[in-house]
Structures are given as structure tokens and as C-alpha cells.
Design a protein around this motif. Structure first.
Motif, PDB file in Angstrom:
ATOM      1  N   VAL A   1       4.241  -5.645   7.016  1.00 55.74           N
ATOM      2  CA  VAL A   1       5.629  -4.598   7.948  1.00 55.74           C
ATOM      3  C   VAL A   1       4.909  -3.280   7.311  1.00 55.74           C
ATOM      4  O   VAL A   1       5.092  -2.546   6.189  1.00 55.74           O
ATOM      5  CB  VAL A   1       6.811  -4.599   7.328  1.00 55.74           C
ATOM      6  N   ALA A   2       5.429  -2.533   8.765  1.00 54.64           N
ATOM      7  CA  ALA A   2       4.865  -0.832   7.994  1.00 54.64           C
ATOM      8  C   ALA A   2       5.716  -0.336   8.517  1.00 54.64           C
ATOM      9  O   ALA A   2       5.166   1.166   8.528  1.00 54.64           O
ATOM     10  CB  ALA A   2       3.215  -0.417   9.437  1.00 54.64           C
ATOM     11  N   ASP A   3       6.901  -0.186   9.399  1.00 58.57           N
ATOM     12  CA  ASP A   3       8.167   0.281  10.027  1.00 58.57           C
ATOM     13  C   ASP A   3       8.282   1.044   9.366  1.00 58.57           C
ATOM     14  O   ASP A   3       9.735   0.181   8.308  1.00 58.57           O
ATOM     15  CB  ASP A   3       9.063  -0.352  11.202  1.00 58.57           C
ATOM     16  N   PRO A   4       8.279   2.358   9.137  1.00 58.60           N
ATOM     17  CA  PRO A   4       9.223   3.104   8.103  1.00 58.60           C
ATOM     18  C   PRO A   4      11.022   2.922   7.999  1.00 58.60           C
ATOM     19  O   PRO A   4      10.928   2.679   6.664  1.00 58.60           O
ATOM     20  CB  PRO A   4       8.920   4.698   9.126  1.00 58.60           C
ATOM     21  N   ALA A   5      11.545   2.793   8.927  1.00 57.98           N
ATOM     22  CA  ALA A   5      12.621   2.028   9.139  1.00 57.98           C
ATOM     23  C   ALA A   5      12.839   1.096   7.762  1.00 57.98           C
ATOM     24  O   ALA A   5      14.075   1.210   7.179  1.00 57.98           O
ATOM     25  CB  ALA A   5      13.485   2.305   9.964  1.00 57.98           C
ATOM     26  N   ARG A   6      12.210   0.403   8.956  1.00 55.50           N
ATOM     27  CA  ARG A   6      12.611  -0.919   7.860  1.00 55.50           C
ATOM     28  C   ARG A   6      11.557  -0.962   6.854  1.00 55.50           C
ATOM     29  O   ARG A   6      12.436  -1.893   5.103  1.00 55.50           O
ATOM     30  CB  ARG A   6      11.748  -2.748   8.914  1.00 55.50           C
ATOM     31  N   LEU A   7      10.881  -0.524   5.964  1.00 54.93           N
ATOM     32  CA  LEU A   7      10.129  -0.158   5.161  1.00 54.93           C
ATOM     33  C   LEU A   7      11.271   0.373   3.401  1.00 54.93           C
ATOM     34  O   LEU A   7      11.641   0.016   2.909  1.00 54.93           O
ATOM     35  CB  LEU A   7       9.136   1.148   4.947  1.00 54.93           C
ATOM     36  N   ARG A   8      12.252   1.526   4.413  1.00 53.88           N
ATOM     37  CA  ARG A   8      12.995   2.345   3.443  1.00 53.88           C
ATOM     38  C   ARG A   8      14.384   0.975   2.804  1.00 53.88           C
ATOM     39  O   ARG A   8      14.987   1.127   1.979  1.00 53.88           O
ATOM     40  CB  ARG A   8      13.707   3.196   4.897  1.00 53.88           C
ATOM     41  N   GLN A   9      14.080   0.127   3.814  1.00 55.17           N
ATOM     42  CA  GLN A   9      15.591  -0.802   3.933  1.00 55.17           C
ATOM     43  C   GLN A   9      15.040  -1.768   2.212  1.00 55.17           C
ATOM     44  O   GLN A   9      15.890  -2.590   2.249  1.00 55.17           O
ATOM     45  CB  GLN A   9      16.064  -1.680   4.831  1.00 55.17           C
TER      46      GLN A   9
ATOM     47  N   TRP B   1       0.755  -0.708   0.106  1.00 58.70           N
ATOM     48  CA  TRP B   1      -0.042  -0.190  -0.158  1.00 58.70           C
ATOM     49  C   TRP B   1       1.421   1.298  -0.055  1.00 58.70           C
ATOM     50  O   TRP B   1       1.694   1.342   1.224  1.00 58.70           O
ATOM     51  CB  TRP B   1      -0.724   0.296   1.141  1.00 58.70           C
ATOM     52  N   ALA B   2       1.024   2.208  -1.172  1.00 55.62           N
ATOM     53  CA  ALA B   2       2.166   3.113  -1.584  1.00 55.62           C
ATOM     54  C   ALA B   2       1.018   4.337  -2.376  1.00 55.62           C
ATOM     55  O   ALA B   2       0.854   4.593  -3.097  1.00 55.62           O
ATOM     56  CB  ALA B   2       3.135   2.890  -2.042  1.00 55.62           C
ATOM     57  N   PRO B   3       0.714   5.076  -1.100  1.00 51.71           N
ATOM     58  CA  PRO B   3      -0.334   5.955  -1.556  1.00 51.71           C
ATOM     59  C   PRO B   3       0.510   7.169  -1.685  1.00 51.71           C
ATOM     60  O   PRO B   3       1.769   7.564  -1.242  1.00 51.71           O
ATOM     61  CB  PRO B   3      -0.818   6.193   0.341  1.00 51.71           C
ATOM     62  N   ARG B   4       0.652   7.940  -3.132  1.00 50.69           N
ATOM     63  CA  ARG B   4       0.910   8.665  -3.575  1.00 50.69           C
ATOM     64  C   ARG B   4       2.578   8.053  -3.481  1.00 50.69           C
ATOM     65  O   ARG B   4       3.559   9.099  -3.662  1.00 50.69           O
ATOM     66  CB  ARG B   4       1.394  10.039  -2.692  1.00 50.69           C
ATOM     67  N   GLY B   5       2.453   7.006  -4.030  1.00 51.32           N
ATOM     68  CA  GLY B   5       4.215   6.496  -4.062  1.00 51.32           C
ATOM     69  C   GLY B   5       5.087   6.712  -3.088  1.00 51.32           C
ATOM     70  O   GLY B   5       6.385   5.325  -3.470  1.00 51.32           O
ATOM     71  N   ARG B   6       3.908   6.987  -1.757  1.00 49.01           N
ATOM     72  CA  ARG B   6       5.091   6.702  -0.734  1.00 49.01           C
ATOM     73  C   ARG B   6       4.778   4.897   0.159  1.00 49.01           C
ATOM     74  O   ARG B   6       3.497   4.736   0.783  1.00 49.01           O
ATOM     75  CB  ARG B   6       5.325   7.234   0.558  1.00 49.01           C
ATOM     76  N   PRO B   7       5.220   3.270   0.055  1.00 46.01           N
ATOM     77  CA  PRO B   7       5.304   2.009   0.701  1.00 46.01           C
ATOM     78  C   PRO B   7       4.418   2.660   2.728  1.00 46.01           C
ATOM     79  O   PRO B   7       5.614   3.232   3.297  1.00 46.01           O
ATOM     80  CB  PRO B   7       6.302   1.341   0.316  1.00 46.01           C
ATOM     81  N   ARG B   8       3.784   2.704   2.242  1.00 46.04           N
ATOM     82  CA  ARG B   8       3.238   2.688   3.783  1.00 46.04           C
ATOM     83  C   ARG B   8       2.831   1.183   4.730  1.00 46.04           C
ATOM     84  O   ARG B   8       3.399   1.035   5.919  1.00 46.04           O
ATOM     85  CB  ARG B   8       1.767   3.693   4.407  1.00 46.04           C
TER      86      ARG B   8
END
Length: 291
Positions: A275-283, A250-257
Motif C-alpha cells: 500500500v503506497a497511496d498517501p491518503a490510505r497511508l495517513r489512515q 518503508w519510512a524514509p525520514r520517519g515518513r511512511p511511503r
């Protein structure tokens, strides 16, 4: 200073291997890095002039640190399959990181990490060291505080549990995509029977702490309960490649949430990891697929 720099260079030569060991033990890249850093601190405080095999010495130190961390989880009464959901393997956001590529090639999938989470700390350490890194039992024994024969039994017991966790996940991406597409379509349309058709009867849904704070349940078991959780939902989720396997995001406006990691066996979804933790999503190594 020169001696310190020389020691640091020797340590760096083993870092990737140590990180792989710690990741398999702990299921968390962050905790793996903490364990490796602790190994460096212990090395820098130790007299290793008589150590002939520094790599083996460091592997032992990392194993001891990981065992301490695993036992600490148990003492805090964390639920191994709920409160500590293993992290998916990540990739460098800046492109190909040679060290990271080695870690991924030498690591294990999320499904096996979930199985390892169910093991007792000493079982996990014995199994990982022996079966994954070929450490002999006479070296494992003092780490887990058992005799070599008892360490062998620990690894054997762990091996039976891992082998009994079911067949290997489906590796065919085309088949993965078919199952994920069917799941997303059934979820969007609120088609309860179609959801049941793609879910294994014993499917398990797990969510990390960030997803729980957003309203997800920590753990849901059984096809009916999981189908009820997703029926009429996931409308904005898109299929995606997640560390090389087909999942959804789920990536509203292209940003994975939120990412949805699926373990698929024999054409059925047996596990779903949120998985929704922002730090983990960035990886995560994530690429959207045409919907």
C-alpha cells in the motif's frame, strides 16, 4: 427545517452500521462513505413516513447502492484481485474515534476482504447481508433480483468459497514477528532459498495503484516469482504493527511511503499487500517495532 434535522438525526444513529455494511461489501473506506452518502440522499428524497424499520430500510438502500458499484467495477473490466486491492482497515489519525472503533470491531480483516473480492457482486451482497448481518433471504431477494431460494444459493456458494480459502491466518504476534523478521533478513541479504522457506508455494503479492506507479507489479504469483521480486531488496523496510498485525514499512525520514501487509498461515506468508497511496497511508494504525 425541523423535519429535515429530525431525519438527519435518525440517519446519523445508523451511520456506523451502514458504513460497516458498505465497507464489507466494497472493501474501500472511501467507497463505503460514498455509498452511505448516497443512502442519505435517497432518504432525504423519499417519503418514509410509512417505514417502521428505518435501519432495515437504510441497510437495503446501502446494499442496492453497493451492488450497483460492484457491478460497475465489473463492467469496467477491473480485475477484482488486482486493479481493486481492498484497503486495510484504518484508524483515526487524531486518536480514538468512537465511531471508527465500532467500525473496526464490527469489520473484517484484509485477508477476508481479498476473498470477498473474488465473489460475483450478487454473491457478495447475499453473503455479507445474510452471514454477517443476519438479513433474511426474503429481504435479500429483491435486492439481488432473485427469488429467496436463489438468494440462499448465492450465499451458500459464496460461503463455500470463503470457507475453502484456507485456514485462518496466524494470530500469534510473536510467530508473525518471527516470520516477518525472517522475510526481511532474507530479502536484505539476497538469500533466495531463505525467502522460499518463508513463502507459501502459492503466495500472492498485490500492489495498489500508487505502488504500481512507483514501479511495483500489480500482481505476482508463486513463491519463486515473489522471492525473485524481493531478493536483495527491502533493505530499508522496518517491522511495524499494521492495524494490530505484524507487517513492515518503508519510512524514509520517519515518513511512511510504503507498507507491507502480510497474511501468514501455518508459519508461511500466503499474501503480501503493498500500500503506497498517501491518503490510505495517513489512515493506517501504524507503529514501528524495534528492528
Amino acid at each position: 427545517m425541523a423535519e429535515h434535522e429530525w431525519l438527519a438525526e435518525r440517519f446519523e444513529a445508523h451511520r456506523t452500521h451502514l458504513r460497516a455494511v458498505a465497507y464489507r461489501m466494497l472493501g474501500s473506506l472511501g467507497e463505503a462513505d460514498d455509498a452511505v452518502q448516497e443512502a442519505w440522499l435517497r432518504l432525504s428524497r423519499s417519503d418514509t413516513r410509512g417505514v417502521e424499520n428505518l435501519g432495515g430500510w437504510l441497510t437495503t438502500v446501502v446494499a442496492r447502492v453497493c451492488l450497483e458499484m460492484l457491478r460497475s467495477r465489473k463492467s469496467r473490466r477491473e480485475e477484482p484481485l488486482g486493479a481493486h486491492v481492498p484497503e486495510p482497515k484504518a484508524s483515526s489519525a487524531d486518536g480514538i474515534d468512537p465511531e471508527h472503533e465500532v467500525l473496526l470491531a464490527d469489520s473484517v480483516g484484509l485477508a477476508l476482504l481479498v476473498v470477498l473480492e473474488a465473489l460475483a457482486p450478487a454473491e457478495r451482497v447475499a453473503f455479507v447481508l445474510h452471514d454477517m448481518f443476519a438479513v433474511p433471504f426474503d429481504e435479500i431477494a429483491p435486492i439481488v433480483g432473485r427469488s429467496p431460494s436463489a438468494a440462499r444459493q448465492l450465499a451458500s456458494r459464496a460461503r463455500r468459497r470463503v470457507q475453502g480459502a484456507a485456514a485462518a491466518p496466524d494470530a500469534d504476534r510473536t510467530r508473525q514477528r518471527e516470520v516477518v523478521d525472517a522475510f526481511l533478513a532474507a530479502s536484505r541479504n539476497g538469500d533466495f532459498d531463505a525467502l522460499l522457506a518463508v513463502l507459501d508455494p502459492d503466495v500472492v503479492l498485490r500492489a495498489d495503484s500508487a505502488a504500481v506507479r512507483a514501479g511495483a507489479s500489480r500482481e505476482v504469483r508463486g513463491a519463486a516469482a515473489v522471492a525473485d521480486t524481493f531478493s536483495g531488496r527491502a533493505r530499508a523496510a522496518q517491522p511495524a504493527l499494521l492495524n494490530g498485525a505484524v507487517g513492515a514499512v518503508w519510512a524514509p525520514r520517519g515518513r511512511p511511503r510504503v507498507v507491507f501487509g502480510f497474511t501468514i498461515k501455518r508459519g508461511k506468508i500466503v499474501e503480501i499487500e503493498l500500500v503506497a497511496d498517501p491518503a490510505r497511508l495517513r489512515q493506517l494504525d501504524l507503529a514501528l517495532l524495534d528492528d
